[in-house]
Write a protein that holds these residues in place. Structure first.
Motif, PDB file in Angstrom:
ATOM      1  N   ALA A  72      50.291 -31.548  41.469  1.00 48.72           N
ATOM      2  CA  ALA A  72      49.187 -32.371  41.963  1.00 48.72           C
ATOM      3  C   ALA A  72      48.410 -32.982  40.812  1.00 48.72           C
ATOM      4  CB  ALA A  72      48.246 -31.521  42.819  1.00 48.72           C
ATOM      5  N   ASP A  73      47.626 -34.013  41.132  1.00 53.10           N
ATOM      6  CA  ASP A  73      46.650 -34.524  40.175  1.00 53.10           C
ATOM      7  C   ASP A  73      45.635 -33.430  39.840  1.00 53.10           C
ATOM      8  OD1 ASP A  73      47.751 -37.053  40.172  1.00 53.10           O
ATOM      9  OD2 ASP A  73      46.289 -37.902  41.558  1.00 53.10           O
ATOM     10  N   ARG A  74      45.060 -33.536  38.666  1.00 53.52           N
ATOM     11  CA  ARG A  74      43.874 -32.748  38.348  1.00 53.52           C
ATOM     12  C   ARG A  74      42.690 -33.569  38.871  1.00 53.52           C
ATOM     13  NH1 ARG A  74      45.741 -30.713  32.214  1.00 53.52           N
ATOM     14  NH2 ARG A  74      47.485 -29.444  32.974  1.00 53.52           N
ATOM     15  N   PHE A  75      42.410 -33.374  40.152  1.00 49.23           N
ATOM     16  CA  PHE A  75      41.530 -34.263  40.892  1.00 49.23           C
ATOM     17  C   PHE A  75      40.072 -33.811  40.812  1.00 49.23           C
ATOM     18  CE2 PHE A  75      43.008 -30.974  43.727  1.00 49.23           C
ATOM     19  CZ  PHE A  75      41.870 -30.584  44.416  1.00 49.23           C
ATOM     20  N   ILE A  76      39.184 -34.693  41.215  1.00 54.09           N
ATOM     21  CA  ILE A  76      37.745 -34.419  41.197  1.00 54.09           C
ATOM     22  C   ILE A  76      37.396 -33.519  42.372  1.00 54.09           C
ATOM     23  CG2 ILE A  76      35.462 -35.474  41.434  1.00 54.09           C
ATOM     24  CD1 ILE A  76      36.646 -37.901  39.954  1.00 54.09           C
ATOM     25  N   ASP A  77      36.855 -32.342  42.061  1.00 52.00           N
ATOM     26  CA  ASP A  77      36.530 -31.385  43.118  1.00 52.00           C
ATOM     27  C   ASP A  77      35.050 -31.019  43.153  1.00 52.00           C
ATOM     28  OD1 ASP A  77      36.212 -29.797  40.887  1.00 52.00           O
ATOM     29  OD2 ASP A  77      37.848 -28.409  41.378  1.00 52.00           O
ATOM     30  N   GLY A  78      34.233 -31.669  42.314  1.00 57.41           N
ATOM     31  CA  GLY A  78      32.803 -31.439  42.334  1.00 57.41           C
ATOM     32  C   GLY A  78      32.293 -30.554  41.220  1.00 57.41           C
ATOM     33  N   ARG A  79      33.168 -29.846  40.530  1.00 53.37           N
ATOM     34  CA  ARG A  79      32.684 -28.927  39.496  1.00 53.37           C
ATOM     35  C   ARG A  79      32.183 -29.647  38.259  1.00 53.37           C
ATOM     36  NH1 ARG A  79      37.522 -24.972  38.558  1.00 53.37           N
ATOM     37  NH2 ARG A  79      38.675 -26.890  39.012  1.00 53.37           N
ATOM     38  N   ARG A  80      32.824 -30.747  37.880  1.00 51.59           N
ATOM     39  CA  ARG A  80      32.402 -31.494  36.682  1.00 51.59           C
ATOM     40  C   ARG A  80      31.846 -32.869  37.022  1.00 51.59           C
ATOM     41  NH1 ARG A  80      34.654 -29.149  31.822  1.00 51.59           N
ATOM     42  NH2 ARG A  80      33.643 -30.865  30.734  1.00 51.59           N
ATOM     43  N   LEU A  81      32.241 -33.407  38.169  1.00 49.99           N
ATOM     44  CA  LEU A  81      31.830 -34.748  38.569  1.00 49.99           C
ATOM     45  C   LEU A  81      31.405 -34.735  40.036  1.00 49.99           C
ATOM     46  CD1 LEU A  81      34.851 -36.585  36.927  1.00 49.99           C
ATOM     47  CD2 LEU A  81      32.488 -36.789  36.161  1.00 49.99           C
ATOM     48  N   SER A  82      30.309 -35.412  40.334  1.00 52.29           N
ATOM     49  CA  SER A  82      29.850 -35.524  41.715  1.00 52.29           C
ATOM     50  C   SER A  82      30.593 -36.655  42.424  1.00 52.29           C
ATOM     51  CB  SER A  82      28.342 -35.801  41.743  1.00 52.29           C
ATOM     52  OG  SER A  82      27.620 -34.730  41.162  1.00 52.29           O
ATOM     53  N   PHE A  83      30.688 -36.563  43.760  1.00 54.75           N
ATOM     54  CA  PHE A  83      31.388 -37.570  44.540  1.00 54.75           C
ATOM     55  C   PHE A  83      30.816 -37.580  45.950  1.00 54.75           C
ATOM     56  CE2 PHE A  83      33.502 -33.623  45.380  1.00 54.75           C
ATOM     57  CZ  PHE A  83      33.862 -33.679  46.713  1.00 54.75           C
ATOM     58  N   PHE A  84      31.225 -38.601  46.733  1.00 54.91           N
ATOM     59  CA  PHE A  84      30.754 -38.693  48.109  1.00 54.91           C
ATOM     60  C   PHE A  84      31.624 -37.820  49.003  1.00 54.91           C
ATOM     61  CE2 PHE A  84      30.499 -40.502  52.368  1.00 54.91           C
ATOM     62  CZ  PHE A  84      29.126 -40.563  52.549  1.00 54.91           C
ATOM     63  N   ASN A  85      31.016 -36.853  49.639  1.00 51.82           N
ATOM     64  CA  ASN A  85      31.705 -35.914  50.509  1.00 51.82           C
ATOM     65  C   ASN A  85      31.546 -36.398  51.953  1.00 51.82           C
ATOM     66  OD1 ASN A  85      32.378 -33.636  52.130  1.00 51.82           O
ATOM     67  ND2 ASN A  85      31.966 -32.281  50.392  1.00 51.82           N
ATOM     68  N   THR A  86      32.621 -36.885  52.550  1.00 52.34           N
ATOM     69  CA  THR A  86      32.522 -37.429  53.911  1.00 52.34           C
ATOM     70  C   THR A  86      32.180 -36.346  54.917  1.00 52.34           C
ATOM     71  OG1 THR A  86      34.917 -37.186  54.137  1.00 52.34           O
ATOM     72  CG2 THR A  86      34.088 -39.346  53.497  1.00 52.34           C
ATOM     73  N   GLY A  87      32.628 -35.131  54.655  1.00 56.12           N
ATOM     74  CA  GLY A  87      32.324 -34.049  55.571  1.00 56.12           C
ATOM     75  C   GLY A  87      30.837 -33.764  55.664  1.00 56.12           C
ATOM     76  N   ARG A  88      30.104 -33.963  54.553  1.00 54.94           N
ATOM     77  CA  ARG A  88      28.667 -33.707  54.533  1.00 54.94           C
ATOM     78  C   ARG A  88      27.846 -34.989  54.587  1.00 54.94           C
ATOM     79  NH1 ARG A  88      27.251 -28.167  51.456  1.00 54.94           N
ATOM     80  NH2 ARG A  88      29.184 -27.044  51.950  1.00 54.94           N
ATOM     81  N   GLY A  89      28.517 -36.124  54.436  1.00 56.24           N
ATOM     82  CA  GLY A  89      27.816 -37.397  54.544  1.00 56.24           C
ATOM     83  C   GLY A  89      26.876 -37.687  53.400  1.00 56.24           C
ATOM     84  N   ARG A  90      27.146 -37.121  52.218  1.00 60.59           N
ATOM     85  CA  ARG A  90      26.258 -37.336  51.076  1.00 60.59           C
ATOM     86  C   ARG A  90      27.014 -37.030  49.789  1.00 60.59           C
ATOM     87  NH1 ARG A  90      24.596 -32.464  48.921  1.00 60.59           N
ATOM     88  NH2 ARG A  90      24.857 -30.610  50.262  1.00 60.59           N
ATOM     89  N   LEU A  91      26.356 -37.324  48.639  1.00 63.84           N
ATOM     90  CA  LEU A  91      26.923 -36.962  47.356  1.00 63.84           C
ATOM     91  C   LEU A  91      26.811 -35.459  47.148  1.00 63.84           C
ATOM     92  CD1 LEU A  91      25.485 -39.788  45.052  1.00 63.84           C
ATOM     93  CD2 LEU A  91      27.741 -39.683  46.119  1.00 63.84           C
ATOM     94  N   THR A  92      27.900 -34.850  46.693  1.00 65.38           N
ATOM     95  CA  THR A  92      27.897 -33.418  46.405  1.00 65.38           C
ATOM     96  C   THR A  92      28.536 -33.183  45.043  1.00 65.38           C
ATOM     97  OG1 THR A  92      30.030 -33.042  47.495  1.00 65.38           O
ATOM     98  CG2 THR A  92      28.041 -32.787  48.840  1.00 65.38           C
ATOM     99  N   GLY A  93      28.295 -32.013  44.500  1.00 64.78           N
ATOM    100  CA  GLY A  93      28.871 -31.632  43.218  1.00 64.78           C
ATOM    101  C   GLY A  93      29.177 -30.152  43.212  1.00 64.78           C
ATOM    102  N   ARG A  94      28.520 -29.417  42.316  1.00 62.25           N
ATOM    103  CA  ARG A  94      28.755 -27.992  42.195  1.00 62.25           C
ATOM    104  C   ARG A  94      28.245 -27.216  43.414  1.00 62.25           C
ATOM    105  NH1 ARG A  94      29.763 -26.050  37.182  1.00 62.25           N
ATOM    106  NH2 ARG A  94      28.370 -24.256  37.428  1.00 62.25           N
ATOM    107  N   ASP A  95      27.454 -27.868  44.242  1.00 63.80           N
ATOM    108  CA  ASP A  95      26.955 -27.212  45.456  1.00 63.80           C
ATOM    109  C   ASP A  95      27.986 -27.178  46.575  1.00 63.80           C
ATOM    110  OD1 ASP A  95      26.703 -30.038  45.540  1.00 63.80           O
ATOM    111  OD2 ASP A  95      25.378 -29.874  47.284  1.00 63.80           O
TER     112      ASP A  95
END
Length: 469
Positions: free
Chosen positions: A222-245
């Protein structure tokens, strides 16, 4: 002038100068299979090492750096640091703080070559320093461990961990379905780390009519993809930007010889032009689905068929590449937990427009299949992706001070998403061993759910110093 106007002016200005002489899916960001620096002082620009072109180094009779060693040894020591430009609630202030020592050993045996490349790494921002060769995290990252041999005059074989790449794009990948490290790319590591290693068997067969590359990966990489630990992204499940939370948890296909991958390239030269056909059978490389019961991100089955053409156009080099992404788990487009099939197209042109000044332009299209079924079954409140996502890219590269100082500006701009990504970089080769670079990763967007717009919390500047030997 707003951010959209600024990036539009930059792209238009570069285009005129040259004429003178994803969005997120499920729980994880939809990192494109499409996202080097071309040579600026040659008649035919090429992709940078590790991102395109010939992947096997030329075998030479050059003596190793130390004649006392029974093998050839080279490498580098590097220090990198960087800081975010924004106050982010769910991330650290530093974007990168690490030092690494890379050692590359090569031994020529009777009829074969053994290569080992590994990085000893101290990452001050790592949550866990245990070695994980899949994600590249921890105190050691194995970049290559391969055996290369030729069973016949027209066949080459490479077995083991290796960096693989093909295709015609400049930081845009359509038929290159080998793993990428998007975290490294966005936090300021050297661009060579955009390519993650594969554990694979590669067989290359050559003939007077055409050449064939066949790659078999027994267990999905797999890609070493963005999972929130180092970079924040838009989480569709939560409807907002998330990161380490809200770190993404993924169900990765991991059964050897069952969850495998095949990739093939058939190519030949027609005069000054190279034409190629591609095929891939495996899985989406970054999460493109979700398991309804657990909410975990998934990698649905995927097949890709494509073609490319590259060669001289006027005073420069042009390329066209296309690929059809067959999302086998959702061919009807009515499963909202799986990404739809897509058609992807890339048009590119590159030219040295003045001495030591090179301009590269690209147009990239992602067209979603079964769009009406997608809209009809999309859960209420979920942001709607466009049927067509358009991206324009521009690279300007200028070499000064006897070509030891490189000024580079790479722009991604999406008029459909109204967002952009800017990669400025200045690199200076102090001498044969020492180099210094400073650069940044800057994101703009009118909406936080668009592909580049979701990364605005990750704007950063970085500094790197490397000593090679």
């Amino acid at each position: 002038m707003n951010a959209r106007s600024v990036v539009g002016v930059i792209w238009l200005a570069g285009s005129v100068l040259g004429m003178a002489p994803g969005a997120l899916w499920a729980a994880a960001p939809d990192l494109p299979e499409g996202l080097g620096a071309p040579a600026s002082d040659t008649a035919e620009p090429s992709l940078p090492a590790g991102l395109g072109g010939k992947t096997e180094p030329e075998q030479t009779n050059e003596e190793p750096a130390s004649a006392a060693l029974p093998f050839r040894l080279r490498g580098f020591w590097e220090v990198r640091g960087g800081s975010r430009l924004n106050d982010v609630p769910h991330q650290r202030d530093l974007s990168i703080a690490e030092t690494r020592l890379q050692l590359e050993a090569e031994k020529y045996l009777q009829g074969a070559t053994v290569r080992l490349t590994g990085d000893v790494l101290y990452d001050d921002l790592a949550d866990d320093r245990a070695v994980d060769l899949e994600s590249g995290e921890g105190a050691f990252d194995l970049r290559e461990a391969s055996l290369v041999f030729s069973p016949s005059a027209d066949t080459d074989v490479k077995l083991g961990r290796q960096i693989l790449t093909w295709g015609t794009g400049d930081l845009v990948f359509i038929n290159d379905l080998f793993p990428k490290d998007w975290v490294s790319f966005f936090i300021g590591r050297d661009v060579e780390y955009l390519k993650a290693p594969s554990d694979a068997l590669k067989v290359s067969a050559f003939s007077g009519w055409a050449n064939l590359d066949l790659v078999y990966t027994p267990r999905f990489d797999a890609d070493r993809f963005i999972d929130g630990r180092r970079l924040s992204f838009f989480n569709t499940g939560r409807g907002r930007l998330t990161g380490r939370d809200a770190v993404v948890l993924a169900e990765r296909p991991a059964e050897a010889f069952d969850d495998d991958e095949w990739a093939a390239r058939l190519y030949r030269n027609l005069g000054a032009y190279e034409v190629a056909l591609y095929g891939y059978d495996g899985f989406w490389k970054s999460p493109a689905g979700a398991e309804p019961a657990s909410g975990r991100a998934t990698f649905p089955p995927l097949s890709v068929f494509g073609a490319s053409l590259r060669g001289p156009v006027g005073a420069g080099i042009g390329n066209v590449e296309l690929g059809y992404y067959d999302s086998r788990a959702d061919r009807d487009g009515d499963d909202p937990t799986v990404r739809n099939s897509e058609l992807r197209l890339l048009l590119g042109y590159e030219q040295e427009i003045a001495r030591d000044l090179t301009l590269g332009l690209q147009y990239y299209l992602e067209r979603m299949g079964e769009f009406e079924a997608y809209r009809r079954t999309l859960p209420s409140g979920t942001p709607v992706r466009d049927e067509n996502r358009h991206v324009l890219t521009q690279r300007l590269t200028w070499l000064t001070h006897s070509q030891n100082l490189e000024w580079s500006l790479f722009l991604f701009y999406s008029p459909s998403d109204r967002d952009a990504y800017l990669r400025p970089r200045v690199g200076y080769q102090v001498d044969d061993h020492l180099s210094v670079e400073v650069g940044g990763n800057l994101f703009f967007g009118a909406q936080e759910e668009t592909f580049f717009g979701q990364f605005q919390d990750n704007n950063n500047l970085y500094l790197g110093v490397r000593y090679g030997f």
